[in-house]
Design a protein around this motif. Sequence first.
Motif, PDB file in Angstrom:
ATOM      1  N   GLY A 128       0.795  -1.227   0.000  1.00 25.57           N
ATOM      2  CA  GLY A 128       0.000   0.000   0.000  1.00 25.57           C
ATOM      3  C   GLY A 128       0.825   1.274   0.000  1.00 25.57           C
ATOM      4  N   ALA A 129       2.149   1.168  -0.090  1.00 27.00           N
ATOM      5  CA  ALA A 129       3.007   2.364  -0.048  1.00 27.00           C
ATOM      6  C   ALA A 129       2.832   3.232  -1.297  1.00 27.00           C
ATOM      7  N   GLY A 130       2.408   2.582  -2.402  1.00 29.37           N
ATOM      8  CA  GLY A 130       2.174   3.354  -3.625  1.00 29.37           C
ATOM      9  C   GLY A 130       3.067   2.951  -4.797  1.00 29.37           C
ATOM     10  N   LYS A 131       3.666   1.773  -4.724  1.00 25.52           N
ATOM     11  CA  LYS A 131       4.604   1.354  -5.774  1.00 25.52           C
ATOM     12  C   LYS A 131       3.873   1.135  -7.109  1.00 25.52           C
ATOM     13  N   THR A 132       2.800   0.355  -7.043  1.00 27.35           N
ATOM     14  CA  THR A 132       2.039   0.091  -8.275  1.00 27.35           C
ATOM     15  C   THR A 132       1.412   1.374  -8.806  1.00 27.35           C
ATOM     16  N   THR A 133       0.944   2.216  -7.910  1.00 28.46           N
ATOM     17  CA  THR A 133       0.349   3.491  -8.335  1.00 28.46           C
ATOM     18  C   THR A 133       1.391   4.345  -9.063  1.00 28.46           C
TER      19      THR A 133
HETATM   20  P1  ATP Z   1       1.496  -3.737  -2.760  1.00 24.72           P
HETATM   21  O1  ATP Z   1       2.904  -4.037  -2.365  1.00 24.72           O
HETATM   22  O2  ATP Z   1       0.506  -4.222  -1.774  1.00 24.72           O
HETATM   23  O3  ATP Z   1       1.160  -4.076  -4.182  1.00 24.72           O
HETATM   24  P2  ATP Z   1       1.793  -0.908  -3.507  1.00 24.72           P
HETATM   25  O4  ATP Z   1       2.910  -0.190  -2.842  1.00 24.72           O
HETATM   26  O5  ATP Z   1       1.978  -1.329  -4.913  1.00 24.72           O
HETATM   27  O6  ATP Z   1       1.352  -2.130  -2.611  1.00 24.72           O
HETATM   28  P3  ATP Z   1      -0.510   0.511  -4.459  1.00 24.72           P
HETATM   29  O7  ATP Z   1      -1.125  -0.658  -5.155  1.00 24.72           O
HETATM   30  O8  ATP Z   1       0.114   1.566  -5.273  1.00 24.72           O
HETATM   31  O9  ATP Z   1       0.536   0.036  -3.382  1.00 24.72           O
HETATM   32  O10 ATP Z   1      -1.634   1.142  -3.536  1.00 24.72           O
HETATM   33  C1  ATP Z   1      -1.457   2.362  -2.836  1.00 24.72           C
HETATM   34  C2  ATP Z   1      -2.786   2.790  -2.213  1.00 24.72           C
HETATM   35  O11 ATP Z   1      -3.716   3.075  -3.271  1.00 24.72           O
HETATM   36  C3  ATP Z   1      -3.441   1.717  -1.359  1.00 24.72           C
HETATM   37  O12 ATP Z   1      -3.973   2.348  -0.215  1.00 24.72           O
HETATM   38  C4  ATP Z   1      -4.526   1.155  -2.238  1.00 24.72           C
HETATM   39  O13 ATP Z   1      -5.628   0.705  -1.471  1.00 24.72           O
HETATM   40  C5  ATP Z   1      -4.904   2.328  -3.092  1.00 24.72           C
HETATM   41  N1  ATP Z   1      -5.396   1.926  -4.407  1.00 24.72           N
HETATM   42  C6  ATP Z   1      -4.725   1.146  -5.304  1.00 24.72           C
HETATM   43  N2  ATP Z   1      -5.458   0.958  -6.426  1.00 24.72           N
HETATM   44  C7  ATP Z   1      -6.623   1.627  -6.234  1.00 24.72           C
HETATM   45  C8  ATP Z   1      -7.800   1.829  -7.032  1.00 24.72           C
HETATM   46  N3  ATP Z   1      -7.909   1.316  -8.264  1.00 24.72           N
HETATM   47  N4  ATP Z   1      -8.788   2.578  -6.485  1.00 24.72           N
HETATM   48  C9  ATP Z   1      -8.675   3.106  -5.255  1.00 24.72           C
HETATM   49  N5  ATP Z   1      -7.592   2.982  -4.455  1.00 24.72           N
HETATM   50  C10 ATP Z   1      -6.579   2.241  -4.933  1.00 24.72           C
END
Ligand code: ATP
Length: 239
Positions: free
Chosen positions: A37-42
């Motif tokens: 949830g840190a935001g890597k995929t975002t």
């Molecule tokens: P992980 O290691 O769990 O994949 P991450 O660092 O890739 O995590 P993200 O997927 O970027 O994290 O998510 C960051 C935040 O954005 C999280 O709080 C998640 O719930 C939120 N989020 C991700 N995708 C969406 C979406 N499509 N709509 C609303 N919120 C989202």
Amino acid sequence: MLDVSGLSAGYGQIEVLHGLTFTVPKGQVVTLIGSNGAGKTTTMRALSGMIKPRAGSIKLNGREIGGLESHDVARTGLAHSPEGRRVFPTLSVEDNLTLGAFPRLTGSRPKGDVNADRERAYTLFPRLRERRTQLAGTLSGGEQQMLAMGRALMLRPEILLLDEPSMGLAPKLVEEVFRIIRRLKEEQVTMLLVEQFAMAALGVADHAYVLENGRIRFQGPAAQLRDDPQVRAAYLGGG
Ligand code: ATP
């Protein structure tokens, strides 16, 4: 090469990324690490145009690409192999690969020989050659992951974004994916890598950024972060 400055992005009312600044130099591998949830995929989605940045700039070779549609971003040479194996399930392996070259052929970048690129993908992923006529939707999860990577490479990318390329793979295939990432690095492919196996990612990367709640908390040479007890305890589970 890739210069990101003050990048903010999110979903609906929620802002997830709060002003990220980082760079990926040409020929280097940079990894983003951080807890769930840190935001890597975002971050990956914002870079490739899957979601729109709300603030900041994204420059690829000096050209602003922030705010472009994802197909236009691909035409500039940024390839994204997304989390979750997005392949075209009703097309063959071969057609999936060929489609990966399409944004390059319609853009202003060198066209090159698509057949030679497909051969290269088959050399990297012999399993895909064996399955070239099979429908992508009937491949195993690991094979689909390889196809997603192979397809991204068909763009001859200026930069390759790899989001969790080892997700859901058996240990042997995880090793295989890292072997391929190393080989691409030797070929000077510029990469931004997000991996659940943070230690392995730090092992292959040149530089790393640690994300926490949509902000960069630390950054440094990957080897240094790998040896930092604080980073290990917080993000690497000692593993
Ligand atoms: P992980 O290691 O769990 O994949 P991450 O660092 O890739 O995590 P993200 O997927 O970027 O994290 O998510 C960051 C935040 O954005 C999280 O709080 C998640 O719930 C939120 N989020 C991700 N995708 C969406 C979406 N499509 N709509 C609303 N919120 C989202």
